[in-house]
Design a protein around this motif. Structure first.
Motif, short mmCIF file in Angstrom:
data_model
loop_
_atom_site.label_atom_id
_atom_site.label_comp_id
_atom_site.label_asym_id
_atom_site.label_seq_id
_atom_site.Cartn_x
_atom_site.Cartn_y
_atom_site.Cartn_z
N GLU A 98 0.83 -1.21 0.00
CA GLU A 98 0.00 0.00 0.00
C GLU A 98 0.87 1.26 0.00
N ILE B 259 2.20 1.69 -3.48
CA ILE B 259 1.13 2.18 -4.37
C ILE B 259 0.80 3.64 -4.07
N LYS C 9 0.25 -2.16 -11.80
CA LYS C 9 -0.70 -3.27 -12.00
C LYS C 9 -0.30 -4.47 -11.18
N HIS D 189 -0.96 -3.87 -7.49
CA HIS D 189 -2.37 -4.04 -7.14
C HIS D 189 -2.73 -5.53 -7.07
N ARG D 190 -2.10 -6.31 -7.98
CA ARG D 190 -2.35 -7.76 -7.93
C ARG D 190 -1.81 -8.35 -6.64
N LEU E 82 -1.33 -6.80 -3.89
CA LEU E 82 -2.14 -6.30 -2.79
C LEU E 82 -3.42 -7.09 -2.68
N GLN E 83 -3.99 -7.48 -3.81
CA GLN E 83 -5.21 -8.27 -3.79
C GLN E 83 -4.94 -9.64 -3.15
#
Length: 989
Positions: A225, A228, A954, A957-958, A960-961
């Protein structure tokens, strides 16, 4: 340390302020009569230093306040003690310390060196100086020594302990025992708490392994986070920089457009001003054209009238000239006829006189013959008439006596006639002298009239010239008055605009100040600040935003003047005004930075040096800067207020004020226009006054010439009247002379008749006297009889001759009378009438009138030519002004179009700026949110800043998911287990 001074006011018996000093550093003794205040003075010192009055109720404080008789009650009191602190016994770095205690019905306050201080602070301060509450015997009260001497031993021991301080240690021992008991109680509580913590730690230790795994996933998640958020924050910052750059460019463009708009507005203002001037000039020219047309029509009418007058005068002159020639010829003929008549009279008068003498001679001879005949008859019949010689002599003597009486009467009548004839001759001589004098006076008056005719013509010419000059000056004065009225209307409009730009209360105050100064004749008032200086228009905005409403502060010489005016304003409720008294203002010179980017605003103002202090008060600490950035830097470095040309201000404390300033409502521009109009109005008024003065002078000249004309006319009228009177007088003298001459001739005839009768009477008396010598009975002699026989035929012959002489005399008399009547009643009267007509038919006057009319005609022609030239010049100017008006309108339309385009561009720029500002605000909000989120992430692992730095957004974010999916497995984990474990561990420790 010792007391230097004690100040008491309102405390007990001390109503007024009393300062007691000086005090000795060693011993001081206070003595005085009973009731003088010694005890109250002692209580005042205790009131400040002792704690016996630390907690007082309102009633106790009331008892300490002064309550004297016959005076008002005191609401507050204070006692102030001044200490010499040169030994620094009080922990204050000052040699003199002032401690004051002030009380009232609802207050009890302490002040240290005039600053408020609390009671505990005062007690601690006194404690540090040795004034301990536990040992209050630094103040020995009245009666304490006597009480000590009568104390019991146990009481004295307690007192010594208290003085020695052992009592303090006993109190502290009691306090220590109480603390130890409380400590034991707390120890039991702590042991119970530790037992609870140990139990809880055992429970939390079981949950720690799952929590460690949770924390590892949480660290990874927070690192992702952070990466990002950091990437988004970097992008946001980059976008903010782009927005700031775009906003800066838009601002510069907007400023440029604003500058162009201001320039266009200024040009539009100038063009509108020029347009108004052109319209005003055109209206003036059209008005002048109308006046010229009217004047031209009047001149044409006047020329026609003058031409008609000239023609009429020429015709009259011609007729009068013909009449004059006819009258002259008639006069010559009359004079010739008069000469002929007089010659005929001169010829007939001797004949008439001769015939009169013949008639008188014949009549006299007839009388003589008849008298002789009667005497002879009487002598012939004397004997039969008288009886005796005596009777005859008596009758003769009687007749002699009667005839002698008659002779004496006739002699007296002759004397009277001679006197009357002499008197008539004298009267005739007087009339002749009077006639000569009148003729001389007539000649003088005629010459005077001829001389005054030239003077009258000159005066009339001067009058006409002055009247034309006066009319021209009237026209100029009317034009100047119209121009002045137009400027005054513009002035009223500007003043209304100025009033609208000034707050109503200030405007009312300024108006009332002017009135008050005028009504009360207050000197030393120089007017509002805005009226006392001038500056370039480009500095108007900076000056206005800097000064604000202080532009309307009134400059006066002294503060006494302002106080006086304020007094009148308060009485009349005339508004509010601020004043700048020059005697109270000090212009302390301020050092200014030596840089071309910032200059003192005061240096760009033009004013009278005597107002320097007032202008320095307003503008002395203000710099005029090139830009807002320069103003910000200068404000920080110089601690001066700064302002830009656009009116943006930077306060020396850092505050910024700015925005758009509409130049159309500039008060300095209004004031400049008012000043310019005021100057023009004064100049126009002076010119109008000059025209009025010149008109008055011309009017005086006209009045003087008119007076001269009236005087000349009056003199001519008097001369003509006197001339007519003299002519009538001469005619009357002539008539009287003729009447006297006729009387003289009649008197002379009577005289001759009387003389003849007297001679006959004397002869008869002589004959009667001779008759006395003749005898009564004597008869006629032959000669007498022969004489008697011849007397009757002689008498008949003489009577026949008398008739003939009388007929001849009457014939001559008839001719003479006819000639005299023709001369007197026809010729002389006609001559007088013809001379009067010749006098009335004065061709010189007609010629002067003709000359004056020709001069008027020439003047009208010249005026008409000048009017035609002026009309043509006016037409040319009108055409030029119409062309200029069209050009100004086209230029104004062009400027309006440019201004509309610039306004449109400004609206677009404002819209763009608004969009940029919205975008900037969104980015700022996003930046704040990202920074907040980063802060909320808390402490991060050391490798969290660089671990995922190279990965794409990208992929981040992946990852992080995935972390979030992993978090779902630890949903039952006590996320505070570790914290609680650490907390309990710390508590246990």
């Amino acid at each position: 340390m010792y007391i230097k001074q004690v100040i008491v006011e309102g405390f007990k018996s001390y109503r007024e302020q009393v300062a007691i000093e000086p005090f000795s550093p060693k011993h001081n003794v206070i003595v005085g009569a009973n009731g003088s205040g010694k005890t109250n003075f002692f209580h005042a010192i205790r009131f400040v230093l002792s704690d016996f009055t630390t907690q007082m109720r309102q009633e106790e404080r009331q008892r300490l306040l002064h309550d004297g008789a016959g005076v008002g009650s005191v609401l507050s009191a204070y006692v102030e003690i001044v200490f010499d602190n040169s030994d620094n016994r009080l922990p204050i770095d000052r040699e003199t310390v002032r401690l004051r205690r002030s009380i009232g019905l609802k207050k009890d306050e302490y002040f240290l060196d005039r600053k408020h201080i609390t009671k505990p602070e005062v007690m601690n301060l006194l404690e540090s100086a040795g004034f301990s509450r536990s040992n209050p015997y630094y103040v020995v009260q009245q009666g304490k020594i006597q009480a000590l001497t009568t104390m019991r031993d146990t009481e004295r021991l307690e007192l010594l302990k208290e003085i020695g301080g052992t009592k303090v240690y006993d109190e502290r021992r009691k306090e220590s025992l109480k603390i130890m008991q409380e400590t034991e109680t707390r120890q039991v509580q702590i042991e119970e708490t530790i037992k609870y913590i140990d139990d809880r730690l055992a429970e939390l230790n079981e949950e720690r392994e799952e929590l460690v795994k949770y924390q590892e996933v949480d660290r990874k998640r927070r690192s992702l986070e952070y990466t990002i958020f950091e990437k988004e924050l970097s992008d946001t910052r980059a976008k903010l920089e782009e927005v700031e750059t775009a906003r800066q460019r838009a601002s510069e463009k907007s400023n440029k457009v604003h500058a162009e708009a201001r320039t266009a507005h200024s040009e539009q203002k100038e063009v509108e001003k020029s347009l108004k001037q052109a319209e005003h000039i055109l209206a003036t020219l059209l008005k002048e054209k109308k006046q010229l047309e009217e004047t031209k029509k009047e001149d044409i009418k006047r020329r026609a009238q003058v031409e008609l007058d000239v023609k009429d005068i020429e015709e009259r002159l011609q007729v009068e000239h013909q009449g004059l020639e006819e009258r002259k010829n008639e006069l010559v003929q009359i004079e010739r006829e008069m000469v002929q008549t007089q010659q005929a009279l001169q010829q007939i008068r001797p004949i008439y006189n001769e015939k009169v003498q013949q008639e008188e001679s014949t009549t006299s001879r007839i009388h003589d013959c008849e008298h002789r005949l009667a005497a002879l008859y009487k002598k012939q019949g004397r004997s039969s008439q008288y009886k005796s010689q005596g009777e005859k002599d008596s009758a003769v003597k009687k007749e002699i006596s009667e005839r002698t009486a008659i002779l004496h009467k006739k002699m007296e009548a002759i004397k009277r006639l001679e006197a009357e004839i002499q008197e008539l001759n004298s009267s005739i001589m007087d009339r002749s002298t009077e006639s000569d004098t009148s003729h001389e006076r007539q000649e003088q008056l005629t010459k005077s009239l001829e001389a005054s005719s030239a003077t009258l013509a000159e005066a009339k010419a001067k009058r006409d010239e002055l009247q034309n000059r006066r009319q021209a000056n009237w026209k100029l004065e009317e034009e100047k008055e119209a121009e002045l009225e137009k400027m005054q209307q513009d002035m009223r409009k500007k003043e209304k605009h100025m009033e609208a730009a000034v707050p109503r209360d200030i405007n009312r105050g300024l108006t009332n100040v002017k009135r008050i100064c005028s009504d009360h004749r207050i000197p030393g008032v120089h007017g509002p600040l805005i009226e006392l200086f001038d500056c370039d228009e480009k500095f108007n905005t900076a000056v206005e935003v800097t000064a604000g409403n202080t532009l309307f502060h009134i400059v006066v010489d002294t503060d006494e003047i302002s106080t006086k005016i304020i007094h009148y304003l308060n009485i009349e409720k005339g508004g509010r005004v601020s004043f700048l008294p020059l005697n109270q203002l000090k212009a302390k010179e301020q050092p200014y930075p030596n840089t071309p980017d910032a200059i003192p605003l005061l240096s760009r103002l033009k004013y009278n040096p005597k107002y320097h202090a007032a202008f320095y008060q307003i503008f002395g600490k203000v710099l005029l800067c090139r830009s807002l950035d320069v103003a910000t830097n200068m404000s920080r470095s110089t601690k001066l207020d700064c302002v830009t040309m656009e009116g943006d201000q930077v306060n020396k404390r850092g505050a910024l004020t700015g925005g758009y300033h509409d130049l159309r409502y500039s008060r300095l521009s209004y004031m400049k226009s008012i000043k310019e109009l005021g100057g023009k109005i004064n100049a126009a008024r002076e010119e109008a006054q000059g025209f009025k003065a010149e008109n008055q002078q011309v009017e005086q000249e006209v009045n003087r010439v008119m007076t001269q004309l009236e005087k000349i006319n009056n003199e001519r009228a008097r001369a003509k009247s006197e001339l007519d009177r003299l002519r009538a007088e001469v005619a009357d003298i002539g008539d009287k002379g003729k009447y006297l001459q006729a009387q003289l001739e009649a008197k002379e005839r009577l005289l001759r008749s009387a003389q003849d009768s007297t001679a006959r009477m004397q002869k008869q008396i002589e004959e009667l006297q001779e008759e006395l010598k003749v005898d009564f009975m004597a008869a006629l002699t032959p000669e007498q009889r022969e004489e008697l026989a011849g007397l009757n035929p002689e008498i008949q012959r003489l009577k026949t001759e008398q008739v003939r002489c009388q007929a001849e005399r009457m014939e001559q008399e008839t001719q003479k009378t006819k000639l005299e009547l023709h001369l007197e009643r026809n010729l002389e009267r006609r001559k007088l009438d013809v001379e009067a007509e010749l006098e009335s038919m004065n061709l010189d006057t007609r010629r002067e009138q003709m000359k004056a009319r020709h001069a008027d005609l020439q003047q009208v022609a010249e005026s008409l030519n000048a009017m035609t030239a002026s009309f043509q010049e006016n037409e040319r100017k009108v055409q030029e002004q119409r062309v200029a008006l069209q050009q100004f309108k086209a230029q104004l339309d062009e400027l309006k179009a440019v201004q509309e385009a610039e306004e449109q561009l400004l609206q677009e720029e404002a819209k763009e700026m608004e969009q940029l500002m919205g975008k900037r605000n969104l980015l700022l909000q996003k930046r704040e949110d990202l920074q907040k989120k980063i802060r909320e992430l808390g402490s991060l692992p050391s490798n969290a800043f660089d671990k995922y730095k190279g990965k794409a957004a990208k992929e981040l974010h992946r990852m992080l998911q995935q972390c979030n999916e992993a978090f779902k497995k630890f949903s039952h984990v006590n996320k505070k287990a570790l914290d609680q474990f650490l907390q309990f561990t710390q508590q246990r420790e």
